[in-house]
Design a protein around this motif. Structure first.
Motif, PDB file in Angstrom:
ATOM      1  N   LEU A 183       0.817  -1.208   0.000  1.00  0.00           N
ATOM      2  CA  LEU A 183       0.000   0.000   0.000  1.00  0.00           C
ATOM      3  C   LEU A 183       0.851   1.258   0.000  1.00  0.00           C
ATOM      4  CD1 LEU A 183      -2.991   0.978   0.158  1.00  0.00           C
ATOM      5  CD2 LEU A 183      -2.693   1.058   2.639  1.00  0.00           C
ATOM      6  N   ILE A 184       1.925   1.254   0.797  1.00  0.00           N
ATOM      7  CA  ILE A 184       2.704   2.484   0.914  1.00  0.00           C
ATOM      8  C   ILE A 184       3.594   2.724  -0.293  1.00  0.00           C
ATOM      9  CG2 ILE A 184       2.621   2.393   3.429  1.00  0.00           C
ATOM     10  CD1 ILE A 184       5.535   1.554   3.451  1.00  0.00           C
ATOM     11  N   THR A 185       3.769   1.733  -1.170  1.00  0.00           N
ATOM     12  CA  THR A 185       4.518   2.015  -2.390  1.00  0.00           C
ATOM     13  C   THR A 185       3.739   2.942  -3.306  1.00  0.00           C
ATOM     14  OG1 THR A 185       3.673   0.121  -3.671  1.00  0.00           O
ATOM     15  CG2 THR A 185       5.628  -0.245  -2.312  1.00  0.00           C
ATOM     16  N   PHE A 186       2.434   3.088  -3.061  1.00  0.00           N
ATOM     17  CA  PHE A 186       1.608   3.950  -3.900  1.00  0.00           C
ATOM     18  C   PHE A 186       1.374   5.325  -3.275  1.00  0.00           C
ATOM     19  CE2 PHE A 186      -0.111  -0.442  -4.794  1.00  0.00           C
ATOM     20  CZ  PHE A 186       0.665  -0.616  -5.924  1.00  0.00           C
ATOM     21  N   ARG A 187       2.187   5.661  -2.290  1.00  0.00           N
ATOM     22  CA  ARG A 187       2.055   6.979  -1.683  1.00  0.00           C
ATOM     23  C   ARG A 187       2.527   8.047  -2.669  1.00  0.00           C
ATOM     24  NH1 ARG A 187       6.829   4.714   0.097  1.00  0.00           N
ATOM     25  NH2 ARG A 187       8.670   6.061   0.245  1.00  0.00           N
TER      26      ARG A 187
END
Length: 458
Positions: free
Chosen positions: A214-218
């Protein structure tokens, strides 16, 4: 971190609803285990090659649809209408592949998964997105991304359409709609975790890999929350997912710009931007240590106890004064905080960012504060309190008006180090720690949002 002379403002804004939700940036692989109990035939997917990636995607989409058949009527008192415009798998490496709705050519999908509201369709890149997510983060990553996209379909059925967003951009900013979709994905994940899914099994031990994806898409560090295409920083996205996991779909559906606070912020100085929001290792230590002493001195004295600054002791090897606490340790007998300056800590600083260093120090100084008020320093409860206090300190430096403060990206660095390592959540003997990373982030968020009151500091 940065030295600030102007007020740092918590930015209330929005979460995500753009077509292309998935634009991955480099991250550390933390691949999890398979999450399927049985696969679904992907024959209903348009453009499928019938391979393992589309089998996983078909399984995820099938169970996500089953979840909404239950959750949508319970949340909105209306029947769930399944996706009408089709589910599309696109081989973006094939120049002859047919484009899905909302695109002109197959290459428009490269590296992305998205919901197309005009056609009520979901599409993904079978060549350069889903297999990359699976390899880096495990099957759960694919499931979470598709659950997020289905969340946008839910919003469309709620009346949060592109027309509504254009008509009332302040009511439905992208960052808000993205947060809502993350929240819906979290609610679905909890349903799976509770054993209600026919084909999927996402246990607590696989949640860390899901959040890693999820946080790779921040958004890129320094993106303003007011940017029309803002999707949210890692802290805000993980917060939305965890809120859905803990609170359910009704909570997600009730998100508004009035009740949702976002921490994402733009750089306020050219110097901070040029440094990427990071101080050099030595400069970080020089600034954060006196700031931590002042913060915890205030807390301890408010509790009616005396604070003495712990001795700050750099070491060339990992501290061993009190068991294995990692590269930063609180030493009760010596009343000191030791930190290793030759290998692990500076490497974490370089790999993740300066607030990886700040967070570990904040938790160990939290241990010193606990010792000052006579709290127990051993066991999981002590580890939890120390991490929560680090969150409370983070709240302070994020919201203060001047002096030593957070830069854009610092909260994301905290999330990254908490998902990957338990150093900030070990007790003073190093024998007990809090896990998994999903839980560590939850405790840290408690300190950030609620302050020291959430931490049980006597």
């Amino acid at each position: 971190m940065r030295l600030v002379s102007a007020r740092l403002v918590l930015l209330a804004a929005v979460l995500l609803t753009a077509s292309a939700c998935a634009q991955a940036i480099p991250g550390k692989p933390v691949a999890g285990e398979a999450v399927t109990k049985g696969t679904v035939d992907p024959g209903f997917i348009r453009g499928t090659d019938g391979g393992p990636i589309d089998q996983l995607a078909a399984t995820a989409v099938t169970d996500i649809d089953s979840f909404w058949q239950e959750a949508f009527p319970a949340t909105f008192d209306r029947k769930w209408e399944p996706i009408e415009g089709g589910i599309y798998s696109v081989d973006t490496s094939d120049s002859s592949a047919k484009p899905p709705p909302c695109t002109e050519k197959a290459s428009d999908v490269e590296g992305n998964a998205f919901y197309c509201p005009s056609a009520d369709a979901i599409a993904w890149d079978r060549a350069a997105l889903l297999p990359v997510l699976k390899d880096r983060f495990g099957d759960a990553a694919v499931v979470i991304v598709l659950a997020h996209e289905m969340g946008h379909a839910v919003q469309n059925r709620m009346g949060i359409t592109p027309e509504a967003e254009r008509r009332e951009p302040q009511r439905f900013p992208t960052i808000l709609t993205e947060a809502m979709a993350d929240c819906f994905a979290g609610a679905f994940t909890k349903w799976v975790n509770d054993g209600k899914s026919e084909h999927l099994d996402i246990g607590s031990d696989t949640l860390d890999s899901a959040l890693g994806a999820l946080i790779t898409f921040r958004d890129p560090v320094g993106t303003s929350a007011n940017d029309r295409s803002a999707h949210g920083n890692a802290f805000d996205r993980v917060s939305a997912f965890q809120d859905g996991y803990q609170q359910g779909t009704e909570f997600c559906a009730a998100m508004t710009t009035d009740n949702r606070v976002f921490t994402q912020q733009a750089f306020i100085s050219a110097d901070d931007r040029d440094r990427g929001g990071n101080l050099p290792f030595d400069e970080m230590l020089e600034n954060v240590t006196p700031d931590l002493n002042l913060y915890y001195k205030t807390l301890v004295e408010q509790a009616g106890k005396k604070w003495t600054d712990p001795k700050s002791t750099p070491t060339e090897e990992e501290p061993d004064c009190s068991g294995d606490q990692g590269p930063v340790a609180y030493c009760p007998a010596e009343k000191s905080v030791e930190f290793e300056v030759k290998a692990d800590l500076p490497e974490l600083h370089a790999e993740i960012g300066d607030y990886a260093t700040g967070l570990l120090l904040a938790s160990r100084y939290g241990m010193a504060a606990m010792a000052a008020v006579g709290a127990d320093l051993d066991g999981e409860s002590a580890a939890t309190s120390a991490l929560c206090l680090a969150g409370a300190y983070t709240r302070e430096v994020f919201t203060r008006q001047k002096g030593f403060g957070l830069s854009p990206g610092d909260l994301d660095e905290a999330v990254q180090v908490l998902l990957a390592y338990d150093y900030a959540a070990r007790d003073a003997s190093g024998s007990a720690s809090l896990g998994p990373g999903f839980k560590r982030v939850e405790v840290f968020r408690g300190g950030v949002f609620e302050g020291v009151e959430a931490c049980g500091l006597a």
